[in-house]
Design an enzyme around this catalytic site. Structure first.
Site, PDB file in Angstrom:
ATOM      1  N   VAL A  10       0.852  -1.194   0.000  1.00 50.51           N
ATOM      2  CA  VAL A  10       0.000   0.000   0.000  1.00 50.51           C
ATOM      3  C   VAL A  10       0.883   1.237   0.000  1.00 50.51           C
ATOM      4  O   VAL A  10       1.668   1.445   0.937  1.00 50.51           O
ATOM      5  CB  VAL A  10      -0.931   0.029   1.241  1.00 50.51           C
ATOM      6  CG1 VAL A  10      -1.839   1.257   1.199  1.00 50.51           C
ATOM      7  CG2 VAL A  10      -1.764  -1.246   1.321  1.00 50.51           C
ATOM      8  N   GLY A  16      -4.408   8.541   6.598  1.00 48.56           N
ATOM      9  CA  GLY A  16      -5.607   8.730   5.778  1.00 48.56           C
ATOM     10  C   GLY A  16      -6.140   7.438   5.171  1.00 48.56           C
ATOM     11  O   GLY A  16      -6.217   6.398   5.834  1.00 48.56           O
ATOM     12  N   ILE A  17      -6.494   7.521   3.893  1.00 50.56           N
ATOM     13  CA  ILE A  17      -7.111   6.379   3.209  1.00 50.56           C
ATOM     14  C   ILE A  17      -6.137   5.194   3.161  1.00 50.56           C
ATOM     15  O   ILE A  17      -6.523   4.052   3.415  1.00 50.56           O
ATOM     16  CB  ILE A  17      -7.547   6.805   1.782  1.00 50.56           C
ATOM     17  CG1 ILE A  17      -8.726   7.793   1.874  1.00 50.56           C
ATOM     18  CG2 ILE A  17      -7.913   5.598   0.929  1.00 50.56           C
ATOM     19  CD1 ILE A  17      -9.092   8.487   0.575  1.00 50.56           C
ATOM     20  N   LEU A  37       6.206   8.378   2.024  1.00 54.41           N
ATOM     21  CA  LEU A  37       7.342   9.302   2.132  1.00 54.41           C
ATOM     22  C   LEU A  37       7.780   9.420   3.582  1.00 54.41           C
ATOM     23  O   LEU A  37       8.960   9.578   3.873  1.00 54.41           O
ATOM     24  CB  LEU A  37       6.902  10.711   1.691  1.00 54.41           C
ATOM     25  CG  LEU A  37       7.171  11.198   0.296  1.00 54.41           C
ATOM     26  CD1 LEU A  37       6.792  12.674   0.214  1.00 54.41           C
ATOM     27  CD2 LEU A  37       8.636  11.008  -0.083  1.00 54.41           C
ATOM     28  N   ASP A  60       9.460   7.108  -2.122  1.00 53.63           N
ATOM     29  CA  ASP A  60       8.857   8.222  -2.870  1.00 53.63           C
ATOM     30  C   ASP A  60       8.365   7.658  -4.199  1.00 53.63           C
ATOM     31  O   ASP A  60       9.172   7.309  -5.069  1.00 53.63           O
ATOM     32  CB  ASP A  60       9.929   9.301  -3.086  1.00 53.63           C
ATOM     33  CG  ASP A  60       9.415  10.466  -3.931  1.00 53.63           C
ATOM     34  OD1 ASP A  60       8.265  10.399  -4.420  1.00 53.63           O
ATOM     35  OD2 ASP A  60      10.178  11.431  -4.104  1.00 53.63           O
ATOM     36  N   VAL A  61       7.048   7.610  -4.377  1.00 48.84           N
ATOM     37  CA  VAL A  61       6.507   6.968  -5.578  1.00 48.84           C
ATOM     38  C   VAL A  61       6.852   7.722  -6.863  1.00 48.84           C
ATOM     39  O   VAL A  61       6.781   7.157  -7.952  1.00 48.84           O
ATOM     40  CB  VAL A  61       4.962   6.783  -5.514  1.00 48.84           C
ATOM     41  CG1 VAL A  61       4.570   5.835  -4.400  1.00 48.84           C
ATOM     42  CG2 VAL A  61       4.244   8.120  -5.393  1.00 48.84           C
ATOM     43  N   TYR A 154      -4.574  18.548 -10.215  1.00 48.25           N
ATOM     44  CA  TYR A 154      -5.060  17.342  -9.517  1.00 48.25           C
ATOM     45  C   TYR A 154      -6.090  16.579 -10.365  1.00 48.25           C
ATOM     46  O   TYR A 154      -6.028  15.350 -10.503  1.00 48.25           O
ATOM     47  CB  TYR A 154      -5.666  17.776  -8.179  1.00 48.25           C
ATOM     48  CG  TYR A 154      -6.135  16.649  -7.297  1.00 48.25           C
ATOM     49  CD1 TYR A 154      -5.226  15.910  -6.544  1.00 48.25           C
ATOM     50  CD2 TYR A 154      -7.484  16.327  -7.195  1.00 48.25           C
ATOM     51  CE1 TYR A 154      -5.654  14.874  -5.717  1.00 48.25           C
ATOM     52  CE2 TYR A 154      -7.925  15.305  -6.372  1.00 48.25           C
ATOM     53  CZ  TYR A 154      -7.004  14.582  -5.632  1.00 48.25           C
ATOM     54  OH  TYR A 154      -7.426  13.567  -4.819  1.00 48.25           O
TER      55      TYR A 154
HETATM   56  N1  LIG Z   1      -9.475  12.665   1.032  1.00 51.92           N
HETATM   57  C1  LIG Z   1     -10.235  12.789  -0.041  1.00 51.92           C
HETATM   58  O1  LIG Z   1     -11.299  13.413  -0.002  1.00 51.92           O
HETATM   59  C2  LIG Z   1      -9.844  12.167  -1.343  1.00 51.92           C
HETATM   60  C3  LIG Z   1     -10.752  12.239  -2.390  1.00 51.92           C
HETATM   61  C4  LIG Z   1     -10.427  11.672  -3.598  1.00 51.92           C
HETATM   62  C5  LIG Z   1      -9.221  11.034  -3.766  1.00 51.92           C
HETATM   63  N2  LIG Z   1      -8.349  10.987  -2.729  1.00 51.92           N
HETATM   64  C6  LIG Z   1      -7.082  10.314  -2.975  1.00 51.92           C
HETATM   65  O2  LIG Z   1      -6.866   9.314  -2.005  1.00 51.92           O
HETATM   66  C7  LIG Z   1      -5.478   9.130  -1.778  1.00 51.92           C
HETATM   67  C8  LIG Z   1      -5.174   9.247  -0.303  1.00 51.92           C
HETATM   68  O3  LIG Z   1      -5.564  10.532   0.127  1.00 51.92           O
HETATM   69  P1  LIG Z   1      -5.734  10.916   1.669  1.00 51.92           P
HETATM   70  O4  LIG Z   1      -6.971  11.719   1.772  1.00 51.92           O
HETATM   71  O5  LIG Z   1      -5.556   9.713   2.512  1.00 51.92           O
HETATM   72  O6  LIG Z   1      -4.518  11.929   1.819  1.00 51.92           O
HETATM   73  P2  LIG Z   1      -3.396  12.060   2.949  1.00 51.92           P
HETATM   74  O7  LIG Z   1      -2.727  13.339   2.624  1.00 51.92           O
HETATM   75  O8  LIG Z   1      -3.996  11.871   4.296  1.00 51.92           O
HETATM   76  O9  LIG Z   1      -2.438  10.825   2.645  1.00 51.92           O
HETATM   77  C9  LIG Z   1      -1.624  10.771   1.526  1.00 51.92           C
HETATM   78  C10 LIG Z   1      -0.357  10.048   1.885  1.00 51.92           C
HETATM   79  O10 LIG Z   1       0.465   9.993   0.707  1.00 51.92           O
HETATM   80  C11 LIG Z   1       1.800  10.222   1.111  1.00 51.92           C
HETATM   81  N3  LIG Z   1       2.600  10.733  -0.008  1.00 51.92           N
HETATM   82  C12 LIG Z   1       2.565  11.965  -0.558  1.00 51.92           C
HETATM   83  N4  LIG Z   1       3.473  12.069  -1.530  1.00 51.92           N
HETATM   84  C13 LIG Z   1       4.109  10.865  -1.594  1.00 51.92           C
HETATM   85  C14 LIG Z   1       5.162  10.347  -2.403  1.00 51.92           C
HETATM   86  N5  LIG Z   1       5.763  11.105  -3.334  1.00 51.92           N
HETATM   87  N6  LIG Z   1       5.554   9.062  -2.209  1.00 51.92           N
HETATM   88  C15 LIG Z   1       4.950   8.299  -1.275  1.00 51.92           C
HETATM   89  N7  LIG Z   1       3.969   8.739  -0.464  1.00 51.92           N
HETATM   90  C16 LIG Z   1       3.544  10.011  -0.636  1.00 51.92           C
HETATM   91  C17 LIG Z   1       1.704  11.247   2.233  1.00 51.92           C
HETATM   92  O11 LIG Z   1       2.883  11.261   3.007  1.00 51.92           O
HETATM   93  C18 LIG Z   1       0.465  10.769   2.967  1.00 51.92           C
HETATM   94  O12 LIG Z   1       0.802   9.871   4.001  1.00 51.92           O
HETATM   95  C19 LIG Z   1      -4.778  10.197  -2.631  1.00 51.92           C
HETATM   96  O13 LIG Z   1      -4.366   9.623  -3.850  1.00 51.92           O
HETATM   97  C20 LIG Z   1      -5.870  11.206  -2.860  1.00 51.92           C
HETATM   98  O14 LIG Z   1      -5.651  11.962  -4.029  1.00 51.92           O
HETATM   99  C21 LIG Z   1      -8.612  11.525  -1.524  1.00 51.92           C
END
Ligand SMILES: NC(=O)c1ccc[n+]([C@@H]2O[C@H](COP(=O)([O-])OP(=O)(O)OC[C@H]3O[C@@H](n4cnc5c(N)ncnc54)[C@H](O)[C@@H]3O)[C@@H](O)[C@H]2O)c1
Length: 246
Positions: A10, A16-17, A37, A60-61, A154
């Protein structure tokens, strides 16, 4: 939907998600590789999982070298490729189109779209070589379908993820590898905590179910797509958005 014996990777699993996905997959007895990260956050996620042999990897993806090193660590520990990959790492750098900095456009595309490509390419290549009929789940967004003011970078990245997912499904189906996208609506995480309350109120007013979603709402859909219950689903975009964007 037991996942005993399955290995899951993952990205963005530090919070978060992504964290909710790690927790729900591990509850179904998958072994989980948590990457992010932020290594401290990965370790916090790890501590919240059941006592299987999980792994935290700082990665870092958006960097091909970092993704390569991450898979090397996985092969070193488990001697095999993951069966399940959930691409959840993502960022926002919002701003109106006419004022958006090139750097902010590039960064969002690099993490959200190129990152999904790099992890999928490496992971699916290993699955194919090892004869693993895996499942890859890409977290896109409902705004990749609808567009959203202030998110030219985005929304383009997430529309890209939807198209990428369809192509990957077409190319990888013959190896028994499934690839699907989940399109979350507005989910309560640190990402949406940054949205001003007034904007959030407007968004909620447009959601047919009348409230934001929770990370678990997305994670349960990922669980379904990761499990054999969805064995005839590939190339799909599943909206989990409370009715927003239909
Ligand atoms: N929260 C929402 O409402 C929502 C809605 C639609 C889509 N999403 C998508 O769901 C996914 C998770 O979002 P979230 O709300 O949990 O956000 P979040 O910011 O809580 O978590 C994102 C995680 O990604 C990590 N990350 C960022 N850049 C990175 C990199 N270069 N390499 C590795 N890890 C990296 C961060 O450190 C963080 O832990 C994202 O792709 C986001 O675009 C979220």
């Amino acid at each position: 939907m037991g996942l005993s014996g399955k290995l899951a990777l993952v990205t963005g699993g530090g919070r978060g998600i992504g964290r909710a996905v790690c927790q729900i997959l591990s509850r179904e007895n998958a072994q989980v590789i948590v990457t992010d990260l932020n290594l401290d956050n990965c370790n916090q996620t790890l501590q919240s999982l059941s006592q299987l042999s999980h792994l935290a990897v700082q990665s870092d993806v958006s960097s091909s070298n970092s993704v390569k090193l991450c898979f090397e660590q996985i092969l070193d520990k488990y001697k095999r490729a993951p069966d399940i990959i959930v691409n959840s790492a993502g960022i926002t750098k919002d701003g109106f189109l006419l004022r958006m900095k090139e750097q902010d456009f590039d960064q969002v595309i690099d993490v959200n779209l190129k990152g999904t490509f790099l992890v999928t390419q490496t992971g699916a290549g290993l699955m194919k070589d090892q004869g693993i009929q895996g499942s890859i789940v890409n977290i896109a967004s409902i705004v990749g379908k609808t567009g959203n003011i202030g998110q030219a970078n985005y929304t383009a990245s997430k529309a890209g993820v939807i198209g990428f997912t369809k192509t990957a499904a077409k190319e990888l189906g013959k190896f028994g590898i499934r690839v699907n996208a989940v399109l979350p609506g507005f989910i309560q995480t640190a990402m949406t905590d940054a949205v001003p309350d007034k904007v959030k109120e407007k968004i909620v007013a447009e959601i047919p179910l009348g409230h934001l979603g929770q990370p678990e709402d997305i994670a349960y859909t990922c669980l379904f797509l990761a499990s054999s219950r969805s064995k005839y689903i590939t190339g799909a975009s599943i909206e989990v958005a409370g009715g927003l964007g239909v």
